[in-house]
Write a protein that holds these residues in place. Sequence first.
Motif, PDB file in Angstrom:
ATOM      1  N   SER A 110       7.296  18.641 -45.874  1.00 50.44           N
ATOM      2  CA  SER A 110       6.775  19.239 -44.647  1.00 50.44           C
ATOM      3  C   SER A 110       6.478  20.739 -44.810  1.00 50.44           C
ATOM      4  N   ILE A 111       6.765  21.284 -45.996  1.00 51.34           N
ATOM      5  CA  ILE A 111       6.535  22.725 -46.192  1.00 51.34           C
ATOM      6  C   ILE A 111       5.041  23.051 -46.109  1.00 51.34           C
ATOM      7  N   GLY A 112       4.207  22.272 -46.798  1.00 51.24           N
ATOM      8  CA  GLY A 112       2.763  22.512 -46.776  1.00 51.24           C
ATOM      9  C   GLY A 112       2.179  22.432 -45.374  1.00 51.24           C
ATOM     10  N   PRO A 113       2.435  21.328 -44.628  1.00 51.22           N
ATOM     11  CA  PRO A 113       1.905  21.251 -43.258  1.00 51.22           C
ATOM     12  C   PRO A 113       2.429  22.375 -42.352  1.00 51.22           C
ATOM     13  N   ASN A 114       3.709  22.738 -42.514  1.00 55.05           N
ATOM     14  CA  ASN A 114       4.251  23.835 -41.702  1.00 55.05           C
ATOM     15  C   ASN A 114       3.583  25.157 -42.051  1.00 55.05           C
ATOM     16  N   ARG A 115       3.338  25.368 -43.361  1.00 51.46           N
ATOM     17  CA  ARG A 115       2.635  26.577 -43.789  1.00 51.46           C
ATOM     18  C   ARG A 115       1.258  26.641 -43.142  1.00 51.46           C
ATOM     19  N   ALA A 116       0.536  25.521 -43.149  1.00 56.72           N
ATOM     20  CA  ALA A 116      -0.808  25.494 -42.565  1.00 56.72           C
ATOM     21  C   ALA A 116      -0.759  25.818 -41.072  1.00 56.72           C
ATOM     22  N   ARG A 117       0.233  25.255 -40.362  1.00 54.03           N
ATOM     23  CA  ARG A 117       0.350  25.530 -38.921  1.00 54.03           C
ATOM     24  C   ARG A 117       0.664  27.012 -38.681  1.00 54.03           C
ATOM     25  N   CYS A 118       1.566  27.569 -39.489  1.00 54.01           N
ATOM     26  CA  CYS A 118       1.935  28.985 -39.313  1.00 54.01           C
ATOM     27  C   CYS A 118       0.746  29.907 -39.601  1.00 54.01           C
TER      28      CYS A 118
ATOM     29  N   GLU B 138      13.971  25.618 -53.087  1.00 54.18           N
ATOM     30  CA  GLU B 138      14.764  26.703 -52.488  1.00 54.18           C
ATOM     31  C   GLU B 138      14.393  26.883 -51.017  1.00 54.18           C
ATOM     32  N   ILE B 139      13.088  26.838 -50.702  1.00 55.82           N
ATOM     33  CA  ILE B 139      12.647  26.961 -49.308  1.00 55.82           C
ATOM     34  C   ILE B 139      13.234  25.823 -48.484  1.00 55.82           C
ATOM     35  N   SER B 140      13.190  24.611 -49.033  1.00 64.48           N
ATOM     36  CA  SER B 140      13.742  23.444 -48.350  1.00 64.48           C
ATOM     37  C   SER B 140      15.214  23.656 -48.023  1.00 64.48           C
ATOM     38  N   ARG B 141      15.955  24.157 -48.993  1.00 66.35           N
ATOM     39  CA  ARG B 141      17.393  24.373 -48.802  1.00 66.35           C
ATOM     40  C   ARG B 141      17.660  25.490 -47.794  1.00 66.35           C
ATOM     41  N   ARG B 142      16.945  26.600 -47.925  1.00 68.34           N
ATOM     42  CA  ARG B 142      17.217  27.767 -47.070  1.00 68.34           C
ATOM     43  C   ARG B 142      16.796  27.553 -45.626  1.00 68.34           C
ATOM     44  N   LEU B 143      15.714  26.793 -45.430  1.00 70.84           N
ATOM     45  CA  LEU B 143      15.222  26.587 -44.065  1.00 70.84           C
ATOM     46  C   LEU B 143      15.579  25.215 -43.500  1.00 70.84           C
ATOM     47  N   ASP B 144      16.320  24.418 -44.290  1.00 67.56           N
ATOM     48  CA  ASP B 144      16.675  23.067 -43.871  1.00 67.56           C
ATOM     49  C   ASP B 144      15.418  22.299 -43.461  1.00 67.56           C
TER      50      ASP B 144
ATOM     51  N   LEU C  42       4.549  36.074 -34.643  1.00 66.38           N
ATOM     52  CA  LEU C  42       4.883  34.688 -34.987  1.00 66.38           C
ATOM     53  C   LEU C  42       6.334  34.381 -34.641  1.00 66.38           C
ATOM     54  N   SER C  43       6.643  33.100 -34.567  1.00 70.00           N
ATOM     55  CA  SER C  43       8.029  32.681 -34.361  1.00 70.00           C
ATOM     56  C   SER C  43       8.860  33.086 -35.575  1.00 70.00           C
ATOM     57  N   ARG C  44      10.154  33.214 -35.374  1.00 67.62           N
ATOM     58  CA  ARG C  44      11.036  33.592 -36.494  1.00 67.62           C
ATOM     59  C   ARG C  44      10.938  32.561 -37.617  1.00 67.62           C
ATOM     60  N   ARG C  45      10.807  31.287 -37.265  1.00 67.55           N
ATOM     61  CA  ARG C  45      10.717  30.227 -38.274  1.00 67.55           C
ATOM     62  C   ARG C  45       9.481  30.425 -39.152  1.00 67.55           C
ATOM     63  N   CYS C  46       8.334  30.699 -38.531  1.00 70.14           N
ATOM     64  CA  CYS C  46       7.110  30.941 -39.297  1.00 70.14           C
ATOM     65  C   CYS C  46       7.240  32.198 -40.144  1.00 70.14           C
ATOM     66  N   GLN C  47       7.849  33.241 -39.606  1.00 71.71           N
ATOM     67  CA  GLN C  47       8.038  34.464 -40.378  1.00 71.71           C
ATOM     68  C   GLN C  47       8.868  34.198 -41.633  1.00 71.71           C
ATOM     69  N   GLN C  48       9.935  33.420 -41.468  1.00 72.42           N
ATOM     70  CA  GLN C  48      10.788  33.104 -42.615  1.00 72.42           C
ATOM     71  C   GLN C  48      10.025  32.311 -43.670  1.00 72.42           C
ATOM     72  N   LEU C  49       9.308  31.280 -43.213  1.00 72.28           N
ATOM     73  CA  LEU C  49       8.577  30.429 -44.154  1.00 72.28           C
ATOM     74  C   LEU C  49       7.514  31.220 -44.909  1.00 72.28           C
ATOM     75  N   LEU C  50       6.689  31.974 -44.175  1.00 74.84           N
ATOM     76  CA  LEU C  50       5.620  32.727 -44.838  1.00 74.84           C
ATOM     77  C   LEU C  50       6.174  33.826 -45.740  1.00 74.84           C
ATOM     78  N   SER C  51       7.287  34.430 -45.347  1.00 76.49           N
ATOM     79  CA  SER C  51       7.892  35.459 -46.191  1.00 76.49           C
ATOM     80  C   SER C  51       8.322  34.877 -47.533  1.00 76.49           C
ATOM     81  N   LEU C  52       8.916  33.690 -47.492  1.00 76.29           N
ATOM     82  CA  LEU C  52       9.353  33.050 -48.732  1.00 76.29           C
ATOM     83  C   LEU C  52       8.155  32.664 -49.608  1.00 76.29           C
TER      84      LEU C  52
END
Length: 200
Positions: A162-170, A151-157, A130-140
């Motif tokens: 958009s966290i839920g839709p991004n999670r689904a895409r990842c 916290e996820i919003s702050r750490r990943l800007d 996966l992309s680094r962005r997806c790895q970071q999101l799923l890890s959190l």
Amino acid sequence: MRDDPTVVDLVTRARDGDKSAWDELVVRYAPLVYSICRRYRLPQPDIDDVGQSVWLRLVEHLPGLREPAALPGWIATTTQRECFRMIRATSRVEPVDLADSPDVPEQAIAEEEVLRHERGTILRTAFGELSRRCQQLLSLLMQDPPAPYDEISRRLDLPIGSIGPNRARCLGRLRQTPALLRLAADGPDGPDGPDEAARR
């Protein structure tokens, strides 16, 4: 998973004296040995002793291993036997949490350990694709407990909405990685966890 050509190749090369193949076998299956020892609740010095015994026995038995693809099961079974030997030698009480019933055959427990190890390896491989962005999101999202959305919003800007839709895409990308597609083709029992953990 049962006839992994990589394992067959490594065993064949190790038999022929290829040190790099031997080293790769140890790196690949040391986590399996360690996880079995931890289930027996052995202290670290005993785990180290069991590991040494397993690898020494493999050196002795590798030339006679008829089916190279059976190596993971051989390692799991040998590790269990070495753990029991260690427990008896130190007069420890045998653990009771290795199987639901004492009647479960040793081979069935070894098979369960091998499958758990193989699925974990496949999932880590897929996650690494996966992309680094997806790895970071799923890890959190999969840590215990999951990171709060703010916290996820702050750490990943990332906007909270958009966290839920991004999670689904990842997760969709994770399911489509070659590693997980191969696992799905091998059988219905996929690795435990990415979807369930990320839903929390």
